[in-house]
Motif scaffolding. Structure first.
Motif, PDB file in Angstrom:
ATOM      1  N   LYS A 326      49.332  30.186  34.221  1.00  0.00           N
ATOM      2  CA  LYS A 326      49.415  30.989  35.442  1.00  0.00           C
ATOM      3  C   LYS A 326      49.326  32.480  35.136  1.00  0.00           C
ATOM      4  O   LYS A 326      48.691  33.239  35.879  1.00  0.00           O
ATOM      5  N   LYS A 327      49.965  32.904  34.052  1.00  0.00           N
ATOM      6  CA  LYS A 327      49.898  34.326  33.689  1.00  0.00           C
ATOM      7  C   LYS A 327      48.487  34.720  33.287  1.00  0.00           C
ATOM      8  O   LYS A 327      48.008  35.809  33.626  1.00  0.00           O
ATOM      9  N   ALA A 328      47.819  33.858  32.551  1.00  0.00           N
ATOM     10  CA  ALA A 328      46.446  34.151  32.131  1.00  0.00           C
ATOM     11  C   ALA A 328      45.522  34.259  33.335  1.00  0.00           C
ATOM     12  O   ALA A 328      44.680  35.168  33.406  1.00  0.00           O
ATOM     13  N   ILE A 329      45.684  33.362  34.300  1.00  0.00           N
ATOM     14  CA  ILE A 329      44.855  33.407  35.503  1.00  0.00           C
ATOM     15  C   ILE A 329      45.097  34.705  36.270  1.00  0.00           C
ATOM     16  O   ILE A 329      44.156  35.373  36.709  1.00  0.00           O
ATOM     17  N   GLU A 330      46.364  35.091  36.419  1.00  0.00           N
ATOM     18  CA  GLU A 330      46.672  36.331  37.147  1.00  0.00           C
ATOM     19  C   GLU A 330      46.117  37.553  36.417  1.00  0.00           C
ATOM     20  O   GLU A 330      45.565  38.471  37.041  1.00  0.00           O
ATOM     21  N   ALA A 331      46.258  37.576  35.088  1.00  0.00           N
ATOM     22  CA  ALA A 331      45.733  38.708  34.310  1.00  0.00           C
ATOM     23  C   ALA A 331      44.215  38.810  34.445  1.00  0.00           C
ATOM     24  O   ALA A 331      43.662  39.913  34.563  1.00  0.00           O
ATOM     25  N   LEU A 332      43.531  37.678  34.437  1.00  0.00           N
ATOM     26  CA  LEU A 332      42.074  37.686  34.582  1.00  0.00           C
ATOM     27  C   LEU A 332      41.657  38.074  35.994  1.00  0.00           C
ATOM     28  O   LEU A 332      40.652  38.766  36.189  1.00  0.00           O
ATOM     29  N   ARG A 333      42.408  37.652  36.990  1.00  0.00           N
ATOM     30  CA  ARG A 333      42.094  38.032  38.377  1.00  0.00           C
ATOM     31  C   ARG A 333      42.138  39.545  38.543  1.00  0.00           C
ATOM     32  O   ARG A 333      41.263  40.140  39.172  1.00  0.00           O
ATOM     33  N   VAL A 334      43.172  40.158  37.978  1.00  0.00           N
ATOM     34  CA  VAL A 334      43.313  41.609  38.099  1.00  0.00           C
ATOM     35  C   VAL A 334      42.265  42.318  37.248  1.00  0.00           C
ATOM     36  O   VAL A 334      41.646  43.295  37.687  1.00  0.00           O
ATOM     37  N   SER A 335      42.044  41.843  36.030  1.00  0.00           N
ATOM     38  CA  SER A 335      41.069  42.478  35.136  1.00  0.00           C
ATOM     39  C   SER A 335      39.668  42.452  35.738  1.00  0.00           C
ATOM     40  O   SER A 335      38.916  43.425  35.624  1.00  0.00           O
ATOM     41  N   CYS A 336      39.307  41.346  36.389  1.00  0.00           N
ATOM     42  CA  CYS A 336      37.969  41.230  36.975  1.00  0.00           C
ATOM     43  C   CYS A 336      37.786  42.142  38.186  1.00  0.00           C
ATOM     44  O   CYS A 336      36.647  42.420  38.576  1.00  0.00           O
ATOM     45  N   LEU A 337      38.889  42.611  38.782  1.00  0.00           N
ATOM     46  CA  LEU A 337      38.768  43.578  39.870  1.00  0.00           C
ATOM     47  C   LEU A 337      38.267  44.931  39.373  1.00  0.00           C
ATOM     48  O   LEU A 337      37.738  45.726  40.147  1.00  0.00           O
ATOM     49  N   LEU A 338      38.451  45.206  38.087  1.00  0.00           N
ATOM     50  CA  LEU A 338      38.042  46.493  37.512  1.00  0.00           C
ATOM     51  C   LEU A 338      36.541  46.561  37.260  1.00  0.00           C
ATOM     52  O   LEU A 338      36.021  47.642  36.957  1.00  0.00           O
ATOM     53  N   LEU A 339      35.850  45.444  37.363  1.00  0.00           N
ATOM     54  CA  LEU A 339      34.426  45.403  37.048  1.00  0.00           C
ATOM     55  C   LEU A 339      33.600  46.135  38.109  1.00  0.00           C
ATOM     56  O   LEU A 339      33.981  46.174  39.284  1.00  0.00           O
ATOM     57  N   PRO A 340      32.456  46.691  37.726  1.00  0.00           N
ATOM     58  CA  PRO A 340      31.512  47.185  38.735  1.00  0.00           C
ATOM     59  C   PRO A 340      31.121  46.039  39.659  1.00  0.00           C
ATOM     60  O   PRO A 340      30.977  44.892  39.207  1.00  0.00           O
ATOM     61  N   PRO A 341      30.962  46.295  40.956  1.00  0.00           N
ATOM     62  CA  PRO A 341      30.672  45.210  41.907  1.00  0.00           C
ATOM     63  C   PRO A 341      29.470  44.356  41.522  1.00  0.00           C
ATOM     64  O   PRO A 341      29.495  43.130  41.688  1.00  0.00           O
ATOM     65  N   GLU A 342      28.406  44.980  40.982  1.00  0.00           N
ATOM     66  CA  GLU A 342      27.233  44.180  40.614  1.00  0.00           C
ATOM     67  C   GLU A 342      27.545  43.238  39.462  1.00  0.00           C
ATOM     68  O   GLU A 342      27.041  42.105  39.415  1.00  0.00           O
ATOM     69  N   ASN A 343      28.397  43.675  38.515  1.00  0.00           N
ATOM     70  CA  ASN A 343      28.801  42.791  37.418  1.00  0.00           C
ATOM     71  C   ASN A 343      29.664  41.641  37.926  1.00  0.00           C
ATOM     72  O   ASN A 343      29.507  40.490  37.505  1.00  0.00           O
ATOM     73  N   ARG A 344      30.573  41.977  38.828  1.00  0.00           N
ATOM     74  CA  ARG A 344      31.466  40.942  39.359  1.00  0.00           C
ATOM     75  C   ARG A 344      30.674  39.874  40.119  1.00  0.00           C
ATOM     76  O   ARG A 344      30.942  38.681  39.987  1.00  0.00           O
ATOM     77  N   LYS A 345      29.677  40.308  40.894  1.00  0.00           N
ATOM     78  CA  LYS A 345      28.892  39.337  41.654  1.00  0.00           C
ATOM     79  C   LYS A 345      28.083  38.440  40.726  1.00  0.00           C
ATOM     80  O   LYS A 345      28.040  37.211  40.916  1.00  0.00           O
ATOM     81  N   LYS A 346      27.435  39.028  39.719  1.00  0.00           N
ATOM     82  CA  LYS A 346      26.660  38.219  38.768  1.00  0.00           C
ATOM     83  C   LYS A 346      27.565  37.238  38.026  1.00  0.00           C
ATOM     84  O   LYS A 346      27.177  36.093  37.766  1.00  0.00           O
TER      85      LYS A 346
END
Length: 549
Positions: A326-346
């Motif tokens: 659960k902690k790993a999932i939450e950390a990845l959810r937050v970390s992926c918010l930092l990505l540029p939108p085009e990277n996140r969509k791809k």
């Protein structure tokens, strides 16, 4: 002497192998990739069995076959929590190539420096000392502290309206008249009209609170050694939260950054196989393999991985939490918010495709030498995570992260709603007109951003009830113990309280008997019956002879 030392070394290697298999997790923190590299070298040197081998009529002491090294190291990596059972034999060979290049091992003639290690019968040995990688000497990232405005200092554009309030005491009688639960002295105060928040102010809140939450989840004292916070763009965070479609996929404003139509069509084709709605050409034998190669080639030619170079250390640190799902999932959810939108969509589209292909039993095999799931990880790991400086464990770390992403992509690539709610409520709070009390050193109305552990619904309800109803319970007790009011008035007040706050009242008086204790019945003596009534019981009227006709 050398033969004896080789035998002893081999004995040490066998026992060390078992010790090396013991779980030892390298947790989150700075330079995690370097720490893993150094630990793997130490375990390999300590545990790899060494023997005497003969080649071209010559004996070589304390060495090993290439195939033996692959067998032993592959087993070590698969049993190690930091890498896991997904590690393939080919990945182990690639790591041994890097060992040879970095002089962790050498051939029996002392040659090293090239990546020409193969899974064969060639002999290798350890040099007197294998070089460990030094920790980077670069100065750590400068810690960026985003200061929150001091609302106590009047600024241009703010107004403070002084409202004199006469100190008074609020008792239970006044409470019922004014419908207030306040008890005690109310000091003089003033209204502080907050300065209008600019877009820059709001972006600062989103950035600081998002990074604060990430630091909390990772369990670090600071992010400064794994992330240059100056590179974090708050506009990306806000865009990734609000600009999404019904499926949670990011909507891009700049359409030139979208995936090419032909790539998107190819991805849909394999994800929905055999129902390919975009497919207009007739299929042929091996068609699905060509489609997959088209997708892999497109993602493989990108100059920067989807998770970006500057976030590499952040995602490697998250790998240290994979045992805590659960902690790993939450950390990845937050970390992926930092990505540029085009990277996140791809990334979203790629991970969804990979997950669906891995579970699609109707899709023909895409490779003769590897299963579909393994092929997905091998084909796309490097385009998802790698370091600008080419860290030697890139492939193993990327494979482990991509495997976890693929298994949990639905949760990880959705917006963390709890974090969104906390930040939105904080921004709304800042926009409210606040009450400033006299002689207050600090503005207690401005909460410091903090994040607590997640609690259950029952625990939340318990805290809400107990925290908000303590003043009410105190007020009820005051009414109960007040001897200066009449019984009639007390009953009236208690009835009104029971009607307004039944839960608090029931907590104090759970049964009618407990309520009745407040109003004990007076012992009323019944009037004595007439003596004649006691002596002679009542008898019904009877006819006598005088009434006879």
């Amino acid at each position: 002497g050398s033969a004896l030392s080789c035998v002893l070394s081999g004995f040490r290697g066998d026992s060390g192998a078992y010790r090396a298999m013991e779980p030892r997790l390298v947790g989150p923190g700075p330079y995690r990739a370097t720490r893993l590299w150094n630990e793997t070298i130490e375990l390999f040197r300590e545990g790899m069995p060494l023997r005497r081998h003969r080649s071209l009529f010559k004996n070589y002491e304390c060495c090993f076959k290439a195939s033996e090294a692959v067998d032993w190291l592959h087993k070590l990596l698969r049993c190690n929590q930091n890498f896991g059972p997904e590690v393939t034999r080919n990945q182990t060979i690639q790591l041994l190539k890097k060992f040879l290049k970095n002089h962790v091992i050498e051939d029996i003639k002392g040659r090293w420096g090239k990546e020409d290690f193969e899974d064969d019968g060639h002999f290798y040995r350890f040099p007197p000392s294998s070089p460990l990688k030094p920790y980077p000497t670069r100065s750590p990232y400068r810690k960026e502290v985003i200061k929150f405005p001091d609302w106590n200092i009047p600024e241009a554009g703010t107004s403070q309206e002084h409202i004199p309030v006469k100190p008074l005491m609020m008792n239970s009688e006044m409470w019922f008249k004014r419908h207030s639960i306040a008890i005690g002295e109310v000091p003089a105060c003033r209204l502080v009209h907050r300065q209008d928040l600019t877009q820059a102010n709001i972006e600062e809140r989103w950035k600081s609170m998002t990074l604060s939450h990430l630091q909390k989840v990772l369990g670090l004292d600071s992010l400064e050694e794994i992330l240059d916070t100056k590179l974090v763009n708050p506009k990306h965070i806000i865009h990734n939260v609000y600009n999404v479609n019904k499926q949670g996929i990011v909507i891009l404003e700049d359409k030139t950054k979208e995936l090419p139509h032909w790539v998107l069509s190819a991805m849909k084709c394999l994800a929905n196989w055999p129902s390919c709605s975009d497919l207009k050409q007739p299929t042929y034998l091996g068609f699905e393999r060509d489609v997959f190669k088209t997708i892999a080639d497109y993602y493989g030619q990108m100059k920067e991985p989807l998770l970006t170079f500057y976030l590499f250390d952040v995602f490697v640190s998250v790998l240290g939490l994979l045992q805590k799902n659960k902690k790993a999932i939450e950390a990845l959810r937050v970390s992926c918010l930092l990505l540029p939108p085009e990277n996140r969509k791809k990334l979203q589209l790629l991970m969804k495709m990979m997950a669906r292909i891995s579970l699609n039993k109707d899709l023909p095999p895409l490779c003769d030498t590897a299963g579909t799931r393994t092929l997905m990880v091998q084909a796309f790991s490097r385009c998802i995570l790698c370091s600008r400086d080419e860290v030697d464990l890139d492939e193993l770390l990327a494979a482990k992260l991509v495997t976890f992403l693929m298994d949990n992509c639905q949760e990880i690539l959705n917006v963390p709603s709890s974090l969104q709610t906390v930040i939105e409520e904080h921004v709304v709070h800042l926009r409210r007109v606040q009450i400033k009390y006299a002689d207050a050193d600090t503005d207690t109305t401005l909460p410091v951003p903090s994040f607590c552990r997640q609690i259950s619904t029952d625990e939340f309800e318990y805290q809400r009830v107990n925290g908000s109803q303590e003043p009410l319970a105190a007020l009820l007790e005051e009414i109960t113990m007040n001897k200066e009011i009449s019984v009639k008035d007390k009953k009236k007040k208690l009835k009104q309280f029971q009607k307004s706050y039944p839960e608090v009242y029931k907590e104090r008086f759970p049964t009618p008997e407990s309520e009745a204790v407040l109003f004990p019945e007076k012992n009323k003596q019944k009037p004595q019956l007439l003596m004649w009534a006691l002596k002679k019981p009542f008898q019904p009227f009877q006819r006598t002879r005088s009434f006879r006709m």
